[in-house]
Design a protein around this motif. Structure first.
Motif, PDB file in Angstrom:
ATOM      1  N   ILE A 156       0.850  -1.187   0.000  1.00 60.11           N
ATOM      2  CA  ILE A 156       0.000   0.000   0.000  1.00 60.11           C
ATOM      3  C   ILE A 156       0.892   1.245   0.000  1.00 60.11           C
ATOM      4  CG2 ILE A 156      -1.706   1.332   1.295  1.00 60.11           C
ATOM      5  CD1 ILE A 156      -2.786  -1.257   2.423  1.00 60.11           C
ATOM      6  N   GLY A 157       0.603   2.152  -0.916  1.00 58.41           N
ATOM      7  CA  GLY A 157       1.340   3.402  -0.996  1.00 58.41           C
ATOM      8  C   GLY A 157       0.455   4.582  -0.645  1.00 58.41           C
ATOM      9  N   MET A 158       1.036   5.557   0.048  1.00 58.44           N
ATOM     10  CA  MET A 158       0.331   6.788   0.412  1.00 58.44           C
ATOM     11  C   MET A 158       1.310   7.949   0.368  1.00 58.44           C
ATOM     12  SD  MET A 158      -2.088   5.607   3.620  1.00 58.44           S
ATOM     13  CE  MET A 158      -0.718   4.970   4.586  1.00 58.44           C
ATOM     14  N   GLU A 159       0.776   9.132   0.148  1.00 59.93           N
ATOM     15  CA  GLU A 159       1.595  10.334   0.244  1.00 59.93           C
ATOM     16  C   GLU A 159       1.793  10.703   1.703  1.00 59.93           C
ATOM     17  OE1 GLU A 159       0.695  12.819  -3.855  1.00 59.93           O
ATOM     18  OE2 GLU A 159      -0.503  13.240  -2.075  1.00 59.93           O
TER      19      GLU A 159
ATOM     20  N   LYS B 299       4.014   1.961   2.517  1.00 61.90           N
ATOM     21  CA  LYS B 299       5.114   2.851   2.150  1.00 61.90           C
ATOM     22  C   LYS B 299       4.575   4.276   2.003  1.00 61.90           C
ATOM     23  CE  LYS B 299       8.375  -0.317   1.596  1.00 61.90           C
ATOM     24  NZ  LYS B 299       9.637  -0.334   2.368  1.00 61.90           N
ATOM     25  N   LEU B 300       5.287   5.229   2.584  1.00 63.55           N
ATOM     26  CA  LEU B 300       4.940   6.642   2.452  1.00 63.55           C
ATOM     27  C   LEU B 300       5.931   7.324   1.519  1.00 63.55           C
ATOM     28  CD1 LEU B 300       4.113   7.627   6.153  1.00 63.55           C
ATOM     29  CD2 LEU B 300       2.578   6.763   4.381  1.00 63.55           C
ATOM     30  N   MET B 301       5.417   8.231   0.684  1.00 62.77           N
ATOM     31  CA  MET B 301       6.260   8.935  -0.278  1.00 62.77           C
ATOM     32  C   MET B 301       5.994  10.433  -0.211  1.00 62.77           C
ATOM     33  SD  MET B 301       5.413   6.361  -3.419  1.00 62.77           S
ATOM     34  CE  MET B 301       3.698   6.381  -2.886  1.00 62.77           C
ATOM     35  N   SER B 302       7.007  11.203  -0.495  1.00 60.49           N
ATOM     36  CA  SER B 302       6.825  12.649  -0.565  1.00 60.49           C
ATOM     37  C   SER B 302       5.938  12.999  -1.755  1.00 60.49           C
ATOM     38  CB  SER B 302       8.176  13.345  -0.704  1.00 60.49           C
ATOM     39  OG  SER B 302       8.009  14.735  -0.927  1.00 60.49           O
ATOM     40  N   PRO B 303       4.975  13.914  -1.603  1.00 67.03           N
ATOM     41  CA  PRO B 303       4.086  14.277  -2.718  1.00 67.03           C
ATOM     42  C   PRO B 303       4.825  14.751  -3.964  1.00 67.03           C
ATOM     43  CG  PRO B 303       3.222  15.135  -0.659  1.00 67.03           C
ATOM     44  CD  PRO B 303       4.589  14.583  -0.351  1.00 67.03           C
ATOM     45  N   GLN B 304       5.989  15.383  -3.803  1.00 63.47           N
ATOM     46  CA  GLN B 304       6.717  15.873  -4.975  1.00 63.47           C
ATOM     47  C   GLN B 304       7.248  14.729  -5.837  1.00 63.47           C
ATOM     48  OE1 GLN B 304      10.230  18.036  -3.887  1.00 63.47           O
ATOM     49  NE2 GLN B 304      10.944  16.493  -2.438  1.00 63.47           N
ATOM     50  N   PHE B 305       7.459  13.544  -5.231  1.00 66.70           N
ATOM     51  CA  PHE B 305       7.915  12.400  -6.008  1.00 66.70           C
ATOM     52  C   PHE B 305       6.757  11.663  -6.680  1.00 66.70           C
ATOM     53  CE2 PHE B 305      11.591  12.157  -2.797  1.00 66.70           C
ATOM     54  CZ  PHE B 305      12.314  13.086  -3.531  1.00 66.70           C
ATOM     55  N   VAL B 306       5.546  11.892  -6.204  1.00 61.83           N
ATOM     56  CA  VAL B 306       4.361  11.246  -6.790  1.00 61.83           C
ATOM     57  C   VAL B 306       3.819  12.055  -7.957  1.00 61.83           C
ATOM     58  CG1 VAL B 306       2.000  10.474  -6.319  1.00 61.83           C
ATOM     59  CG2 VAL B 306       3.786  10.149  -4.601  1.00 61.83           C
ATOM     60  N   LYS B 307       3.960  13.362  -7.898  1.00 64.63           N
ATOM     61  CA  LYS B 307       3.359  14.255  -8.889  1.00 64.63           C
ATOM     62  C   LYS B 307       3.707  13.890 -10.334  1.00 64.63           C
ATOM     63  CE  LYS B 307       2.745  19.163  -9.947  1.00 64.63           C
ATOM     64  NZ  LYS B 307       3.104  20.549  -9.568  1.00 64.63           N
ATOM     65  N   PRO B 308       4.956  13.495 -10.672  1.00 66.31           N
ATOM     66  CA  PRO B 308       5.248  13.162 -12.081  1.00 66.31           C
ATOM     67  C   PRO B 308       4.452  11.985 -12.634  1.00 66.31           C
ATOM     68  CG  PRO B 308       7.280  13.546 -10.856  1.00 66.31           C
ATOM     69  CD  PRO B 308       6.179  13.498  -9.852  1.00 66.31           C
ATOM     70  N   TYR B 309       3.849  11.180 -11.766  1.00 61.95           N
ATOM     71  CA  TYR B 309       3.112  10.006 -12.236  1.00 61.95           C
ATOM     72  C   TYR B 309       1.636  10.302 -12.493  1.00 61.95           C
ATOM     73  CZ  TYR B 309       7.291   7.448 -10.871  1.00 61.95           C
ATOM     74  OH  TYR B 309       8.589   7.006 -10.770  1.00 61.95           O
ATOM     75  N   VAL B 310       1.205  11.531 -12.236  1.00 58.28           N
ATOM     76  CA  VAL B 310      -0.177  11.919 -12.539  1.00 58.28           C
ATOM     77  C   VAL B 310      -0.280  12.151 -14.045  1.00 58.28           C
ATOM     78  CG1 VAL B 310      -2.010  13.593 -12.133  1.00 58.28           C
ATOM     79  CG2 VAL B 310      -0.479  12.960 -10.265  1.00 58.28           C
ATOM     80  N   LYS B 311      -1.103  11.370 -14.727  1.00 52.19           N
ATOM     81  CA  LYS B 311      -1.114  11.383 -16.191  1.00 52.19           C
ATOM     82  C   LYS B 311      -2.160  12.319 -16.791  1.00 52.19           C
ATOM     83  CE  LYS B 311       0.336   6.536 -16.428  1.00 52.19           C
ATOM     84  NZ  LYS B 311       0.308   6.308 -14.963  1.00 52.19           N
ATOM     85  N   THR B 312      -3.075  12.799 -15.999  1.00 49.76           N
ATOM     86  CA  THR B 312      -4.150  13.612 -16.546  1.00 49.76           C
ATOM     87  C   THR B 312      -4.422  14.764 -15.589  1.00 49.76           C
ATOM     88  OG1 THR B 312      -6.453  13.562 -17.281  1.00 49.76           O
ATOM     89  CG2 THR B 312      -5.862  12.107 -15.455  1.00 49.76           C
ATOM     90  N   ASN B 313      -5.607  15.337 -15.691  1.00 55.53           N
ATOM     91  CA  ASN B 313      -5.941  16.419 -14.772  1.00 55.53           C
ATOM     92  C   ASN B 313      -5.924  15.916 -13.331  1.00 55.53           C
ATOM     93  OD1 ASN B 313      -6.408  18.180 -16.944  1.00 55.53           O
ATOM     94  ND2 ASN B 313      -8.478  17.377 -17.193  1.00 55.53           N
ATOM     95  N   LYS B 314      -5.651  16.835 -12.429  1.00 53.56           N
ATOM     96  CA  LYS B 314      -5.531  16.439 -11.028  1.00 53.56           C
ATOM     97  C   LYS B 314      -6.916  16.266 -10.401  1.00 53.56           C
ATOM     98  CE  LYS B 314      -3.441  17.673  -6.637  1.00 53.56           C
ATOM     99  NZ  LYS B 314      -4.516  16.979  -5.929  1.00 53.56           N
ATOM    100  N   HIS B 315      -7.183  15.042  -9.944  1.00 53.80           N
ATOM    101  CA  HIS B 315      -8.366  14.767  -9.135  1.00 53.80           C
ATOM    102  C   HIS B 315      -8.048  13.530  -8.306  1.00 53.80           C
ATOM    103  CE1 HIS B 315      -9.266  11.692 -12.161  1.00 53.80           C
ATOM    104  NE2 HIS B 315      -9.112  12.646 -13.064  1.00 53.80           N
ATOM    105  N   ASP B 316      -8.908  13.197  -7.381  1.00 50.50           N
ATOM    106  CA  ASP B 316      -8.602  12.148  -6.404  1.00 50.50           C
ATOM    107  C   ASP B 316      -8.304  10.805  -7.072  1.00 50.50           C
ATOM    108  OD1 ASP B 316      -8.990  14.049  -4.533  1.00 50.50           O
ATOM    109  OD2 ASP B 316     -10.939  13.317  -3.822  1.00 50.50           O
TER     110      ASP B 316
END
Length: 346
Positions: free
Chosen positions: A49-52, A72-89
């Motif tokens: 399970i991954g979470m910001e 596993k917890l990750m910094s939000p700045q490292f997750v942002k590049p994997y968002v492929k479309t508009n930002k939503h939940d």
């Protein structure tokens, strides 16, 4: 259909879940309310399970780990590049699910309840310190409008206020005197709160073996030592000492292209509070070193050829690396930079 990896987009009430199977195919897209989270995951087969890393993330990491999941917890700045479309939940949850599987992803250490409690004390103390400084500056600024100037420093205010209130010839109107008494009482109360929280921190520091070991490092006192232990734990999440220093923002920014490297100022990434404590401690060591240190020492040579601010950051960087070594190896610090494990010492 076996779910192997799940990404959770955390929120206050409504959580977005995205799960994939062993082939990376999406097999779960679901919204859960806070009250449904525990019931859902306790009945789910253990998975990754991954979470910001954000508000309540450490709580949910501990909670889900109790159900047998690997969290596993990750910094939000490292997750942002994997968002492929508009930002939503839903897109965020999918990006988290993908990011947590990356082999070179950097993860945030999950804090236990004791660490979280001690960090809460540190944050509360930091807030009181800021409020105390703001109150002192307000008092000094208001008095300057009446031609009364107080030197910098909180101690100067506590020494001068009684005399200002008793002086009948300084031109202060009665309403200002009453206000000054109120503000001074508030300043003393903030000072009392800071002292009490410092006492709690030092008490926890005395009971923590790891924190006591860090105190032996020049420039690291009980406040810094306890904050480091409460934040990074045993520091095993960092593969080497430089990674910890980089996480604290104490290494230069790099700009490289075409084989040419340009090193800029420090990155100032990571935890501002820890970085500030380490640099302030380094400045205190430098002040003493200018008078008492041996001329041939590493620090004196550094001060001779570099600005004091640069030297302070360099010493803070060095101390961060030493802290990593002491925490990961459970070692004892010696002034001659030799290290012996705690077991060997006994």
């Amino acid at each position: 259909m076996k779910i192997t990896t799940i990404g959770i987009d955390l929120a206050k009430e409504v959580f977005q879940i995205h799960g994939v199977d062993e082939h990376g195919k999406a097999v779960l897209r679901k919204q859960l309310r806070r009250s449904e989270m525990a019931k859902y995951f306790v009945n789910l087969e253990p998975c990754l399970i991954g979470m910001e890393a954000c508000g309540s993330s450490h709580y949910w990491a501990r909670k889900l780990a109790e159900f047998g999941h690997t969290v596993k917890l990750m910094s939000p700045q490292f997750v942002k590049p994997y968002v492929k479309t508009n930002k939503h939940d839903r897109a965020d949850a999918e990006a988290i699910c993908e990011a947590v599987t990356r082999p070179n992803m950097r993860f945030v250490p999950i804090k236990n309840v004791e660490q979280q409690a001690m960090l809460s004390v540190h944050r509360a103390r930091q807030g009181f310190v800021k409020a105390r400084t703001a109150q002192a500056n307000q008092i000094r600024g208001l008095l300057s409008e009446f031609g009364i100037v107080i030197p910098q420093g909180i101690q100067s205010i506590s020494k001068r206020i009684p005399g200002i209130l008793e002086d009948a010839e300084n031109g202060l109107p009665e309403i200002m005197r009453r206000l000054l008494e109120r503000l001074n009482d508030h300043l003393r109360e903030l000072d009392r709160q800071v002292n009490e929280l410092e006492w709690q921190i030092k008490l926890w520091h005395k009971e923590s073996e790891a924190s006591r070991r860090l105190e032996a490092i020049p420039g690291v006192g009980p406040i810094t030592a306890s904050a480091m232990v409460a934040t990074v734990g045993n520091a095993t999440e960092f593969k080497d000492s430089r990674q910890l220093a980089a996480w604290l923002g104490l290494v230069p920014k790099q700009h490289a292209s075409g084989g040419k490297q340009l090193l800029l100022g420090i990155s100032k990434r990571g935890d501002t509070y820890l970085r500030t404590l380490l640099i302030h401690g380094a400045r205190a060591v430098i002040r003493i070193a200018e008078k008492k240190a041996e001329p041939g020492s590493w620090l004196c040579k550094l001060i001779a050829r570099r600005n004091k601010n640069i030297a302070a950051v360099a010493l803070a960087n060095k101390n961060a690396r030493v802290i990593w070594a002491l925490l990961t190896q459970k070692a004892t610090f010696h002034p001659d930079h030799t290290m012996a494990t705690t077991e060997a010492a006994h």
